[in-house]
Design a protein around this motif. Sequence first.
Motif, short mmCIF file in Angstrom:
data_model
loop_
_atom_site.label_atom_id
_atom_site.label_comp_id
_atom_site.label_asym_id
_atom_site.label_seq_id
_atom_site.Cartn_x
_atom_site.Cartn_y
_atom_site.Cartn_z
N GLY A 33 1.17 -1.48 0.00
CA GLY A 33 0.10 0.02 -0.09
C GLY A 33 0.56 1.14 -0.14
N LEU A 34 0.36 2.44 0.81
CA LEU A 34 1.06 3.33 0.60
C LEU A 34 2.06 3.25 1.69
N LEU A 35 3.99 3.62 1.18
CA LEU A 35 4.30 3.77 2.51
C LEU A 35 4.87 5.04 3.02
N PRO A 36 5.52 4.74 4.50
CA PRO A 36 5.81 6.35 4.55
C PRO A 36 6.95 6.51 4.27
N LEU A 37 6.81 6.67 3.16
CA LEU A 37 8.33 7.37 1.95
C LEU A 37 8.58 8.62 2.26
N ASN A 38 7.75 9.79 2.75
CA ASN A 38 7.97 11.29 2.68
C ASN A 38 6.76 11.89 3.87
N GLN A 39 6.75 13.01 3.79
CA GLN A 39 5.69 13.67 4.65
C GLN A 39 4.96 13.74 4.42
N ARG A 40 4.23 13.80 3.46
CA ARG A 40 3.08 13.80 2.84
C ARG A 40 2.36 12.18 3.49
N ALA A 41 2.78 11.48 2.89
CA ALA A 41 2.36 10.58 3.02
C ALA A 41 2.42 9.88 4.46
N LEU A 42 3.22 10.29 5.38
CA LEU A 42 3.67 9.77 7.18
C LEU A 42 2.02 10.85 7.56
N ALA A 43 1.54 12.25 6.75
CA ALA A 43 0.43 12.13 7.45
C ALA A 43 -0.60 11.98 7.40
N ASP A 57 5.92 8.70 14.56
CA ASP A 57 5.43 8.60 15.26
C ASP A 57 4.78 10.49 16.04
N GLU A 58 5.67 10.81 15.76
CA GLU A 58 6.17 12.39 15.76
C GLU A 58 4.53 13.39 14.69
N VAL A 59 4.69 13.12 13.33
CA VAL A 59 4.26 13.64 12.83
C VAL A 59 2.49 12.52 12.73
N ARG A 60 2.45 11.77 12.91
CA ARG A 60 0.63 11.52 14.26
C ARG A 60 1.03 12.14 15.27
N ARG A 61 1.28 12.46 15.97
CA ARG A 61 1.20 13.58 16.96
C ARG A 61 0.98 14.89 16.72
N GLN A 62 1.49 15.13 15.52
CA GLN A 62 1.30 16.59 15.23
C GLN A 62 0.36 16.76 14.47
N MET A 63 0.06 15.77 13.24
CA MET A 63 -1.21 16.19 13.32
C MET A 63 -2.82 16.25 14.07
N ALA A 64 -2.46 15.36 15.08
CA ALA A 64 -3.33 15.65 16.02
C ALA A 64 -3.98 16.86 16.81
N ARG A 65 -2.73 17.98 17.05
CA ARG A 65 -2.71 19.09 17.44
C ARG A 65 -3.73 19.64 16.61
#
Length: 260
Positions: A126-136, A220-228
């Motif tokens: 599927g979609l891989l954690p390759l870049n900031q956009r995908a991580l979000a 994990d940090e991007v996940r937290r940032q997106m929840a702010r």
Amino acid sequence: MATAFQETRTRWSEAEWRTRVDLAAFYRLAAINGWDDLIFTHISARVPGPEHHFLINPYGPGFDEITASSLVKIDLDGNLIEPNDYGINYAGYVIHSAIHGAREDALFIAHFHSPDGMAVSAHAEGLLPLNQRALAIIPRLSYHDYEGVALNLDERERLVADLGETKLMVLRNHGTLALGASPGEAWTNIHQLETACTAQVRTLSIGRDHVLIAPQAAQDEVRRQMARPRNPLQGERSTAELVWAASLRKAERLSPGFDA
């Protein structure tokens, strides 16, 4: 004396007309970005009001030809509320009626068959954690397994179950889907998903062996940032509102006439 357009325009409430203009602009923006597929994909919008009617493209015109007045209004049972010369894509009815019927926050829904979206939909990981956009996107992304062309009504239940509470989905071996409670949210979601897919296809084209997966701590940090809460410096308007206003201006420049 009223013109033919003015007479047509008065058939609908102000709220429905605004939704029609936004949806027609959405189609034009998809075409501008190359995410149309001849006449075979679809974007829909809930009609304001208690009836649970929704708007979708007539099955025939290209995305760059869609106008506010040409959109087709149907109900959740597939009945045309107003006559038109083309009818609609039945697969579009199956997919969009399922989600509109199940999700009150699904006011706009986009489903595309872009080459990059289809490529990622066929990737086992599927979609891989390759870049900031995908991580979000990844924490908010769901998947639905391929069952054939979406012509079977019983697939709707499984599609809705797989979607869950998410607003972005990869339909395996098929394409992409995103929804939103506004045109700006839906457009932002599908734009982010499509461009993340493109970035992945380009990254993997140089080989898998040395591709850098983002570290788990960063994921994990991007996940937290997106929840702010949103950035307090951006003003009163939401990001989705700002994106949509800019996108409408682009549609007006590059593909005028959608508001006819």
